[in-house]
Design an enzyme around this catalytic site. Structure first.
Site, short mmCIF file in Angstrom:
data_model
loop_
_atom_site.label_atom_id
_atom_site.label_comp_id
_atom_site.label_asym_id
_atom_site.label_seq_id
_atom_site.Cartn_x
_atom_site.Cartn_y
_atom_site.Cartn_z
N HIS A 23 38.19 -0.01 10.55
CA HIS A 23 37.82 1.05 11.48
C HIS A 23 38.86 2.17 11.53
O HIS A 23 40.05 1.96 11.28
CB HIS A 23 37.67 0.49 12.90
N TYR A 80 46.94 -4.53 20.05
CA TYR A 80 46.97 -3.17 19.48
C TYR A 80 47.52 -2.20 20.51
O TYR A 80 47.06 -2.20 21.66
CB TYR A 80 45.56 -2.66 19.19
C1 LIG Z 1 38.07 -0.53 19.67
C2 LIG Z 1 37.32 -0.60 20.97
C3 LIG Z 1 36.08 -1.17 21.07
N1 LIG Z 1 35.45 -1.19 22.29
C4 LIG Z 1 34.17 -1.84 22.39
C5 LIG Z 1 33.15 -1.47 21.34
C6 LIG Z 1 32.35 -2.73 21.17
O1 LIG Z 1 31.31 -2.76 22.11
C7 LIG Z 1 33.33 -3.84 21.51
C8 LIG Z 1 33.90 -4.52 20.28
O2 LIG Z 1 34.31 -3.47 19.42
P1 LIG Z 1 34.51 -3.78 17.91
O3 LIG Z 1 33.41 -4.68 17.42
O4 LIG Z 1 34.77 -2.48 17.21
O5 LIG Z 1 35.86 -4.63 17.94
P2 LIG Z 1 36.71 -4.93 16.63
O6 LIG Z 1 35.82 -5.23 15.48
O7 LIG Z 1 37.72 -5.92 17.03
O8 LIG Z 1 37.42 -3.56 16.31
C9 LIG Z 1 38.84 -3.46 16.43
O9 LIG Z 1 39.38 -4.07 15.32
C10 LIG Z 1 39.62 -3.21 14.20
C11 LIG Z 1 40.21 -4.04 13.09
C12 LIG Z 1 40.49 -2.08 14.62
O10 LIG Z 1 41.47 -1.71 13.98
C13 LIG Z 1 40.09 -1.34 15.81
O11 LIG Z 1 41.22 -0.97 16.60
C14 LIG Z 1 39.11 -2.00 16.68
O12 LIG Z 1 37.95 -1.28 16.41
O13 LIG Z 1 34.40 -3.22 22.23
C15 LIG Z 1 36.01 -0.65 23.42
O14 LIG Z 1 35.42 -0.68 24.50
N2 LIG Z 1 37.23 -0.08 23.33
C16 LIG Z 1 37.91 -0.03 22.17
O15 LIG Z 1 39.03 0.51 22.14
#
Ligand SMILES: Cc1cn([C@H]2C[C@H](O)[C@@H](COP(=O)(O)OP(=O)(O)O[C@H]3O[C@H](C)C(=O)[C@H](O)[C@H]3O)O2)c(=O)[nH]c1=O
Length: 206
Positions: A87, A157
């Site tokens: 991301h 993070y």
């Molecule tokens: C990043 C983020 C996400 N969200 C919400 C969006 C989704 O509804 C839920 C899970 O998000 P996501 O599936 O993108 O989570 P990860 O896959 O762990 O993503 C993270 O992991 C990868 C490796 C990264 O480097 C990013 O910083 C971050 O995107 O949290 C939020 O509410 N706030 C936030 O700051």
């Protein structure tokens, strides 16, 4: 060859405790991707355990972390082999990110998406673990992702820019244009991450 930078302490004061032990600080090492830094936290150990400075704006400014922390996120990933990412956020919401492992172990990957970078689309990985006390400083213009190398792995993070859902971009971790050498077969991958398109041939960076 790893080149250590930021050797000098930003403190100017003695870096030793009253007992003569070295004060906790960081070693910052450059990687082959300009701006991407490996940060080694030092542990001040005694019979009780250890004390470690996890973040220091003064000391890590020389690593490039020169803006205030806008957001701190914490993830738990249950299955070894799971992949999250890759991301990034598009400008003007691009962010610097400090990624650290609080429990378990990850193969942590950053991909250079900077327009006109000599290492455009190159990737670099480091193993981060609670044990090795290492963090990866990932500047603006990079995508980030990781694969867990242990069950129940937790990451912390520090972000310099708030999350803006509409500004998020993603790379497919299986994209042949990146050819990331993931250590394990993918155990768990969100539908969203699995659906990221492969990088189009006319992509020039962010
Ligand atoms: C990043 C983020 C996400 N969200 C919400 C969006 C989704 O509804 C839920 C899970 O998000 P996501 O599936 O993108 O989570 P990860 O896959 O762990 O993503 C993270 O992991 C990868 C490796 C990264 O480097 C990013 O910083 C971050 O995107 O949290 C939020 O509410 N706030 C936030 O700051």
């Amino acid at each position: 060859m790893r080149v250590k930078i930021c050797r000098r302490s930003a403190w100017g004061r003695s870096r030793r405790t009253n007992a003569g032990q070295r004060m906790p600080r960081f070693d910052v090492t450059a990687t082959r991707l300009d701006g991407l830094k490996l940060i080694q936290r030092h542990k001040l150990e005694d019979s009780r355990g250890f004390f470690s400075r996890f973040f220091c704006a003064e000391e890590l400014a020389c690593a490039g972390f020169s803006q205030p922390v806008a957001q701190m996120n914490h993830t738990l990933t249950h299955r070894r082999g799971s992949v999250r990412g890759l991301h990034f956020q598009y400008p003007p919401h691009a962010e610097d990110k400090l990624v650290s492992c609080l429990r378990g172990k990850v193969f942590d990957v950053a991909v250079d998406l900077r327009r006109d970078s000599p290492t455009f689309l190159a990737w670099h990985a480091e193993e981060l673990s609670a044990e090795n006390a290492r963090s990866l400083f990932i500047p603006k213009g990079f995508a980030h992702g990781f694969q867990t190398l242990a069950d129940d792995t937790e990451l912390l993070y520090l972000h310099t820019t708030p999350y803006v859902q509409g500004a998020e971009g993603g790379l497919n971790p299986a994209d042949p244009a990146l050819a990331i050498a993931w250590p394990l077969a993918f155990a768990d991958l969100s539908a969203r991450d699995a659906a990221h398109p492969f990088i189009p041939s006319d992509f020039r960076g962010v």
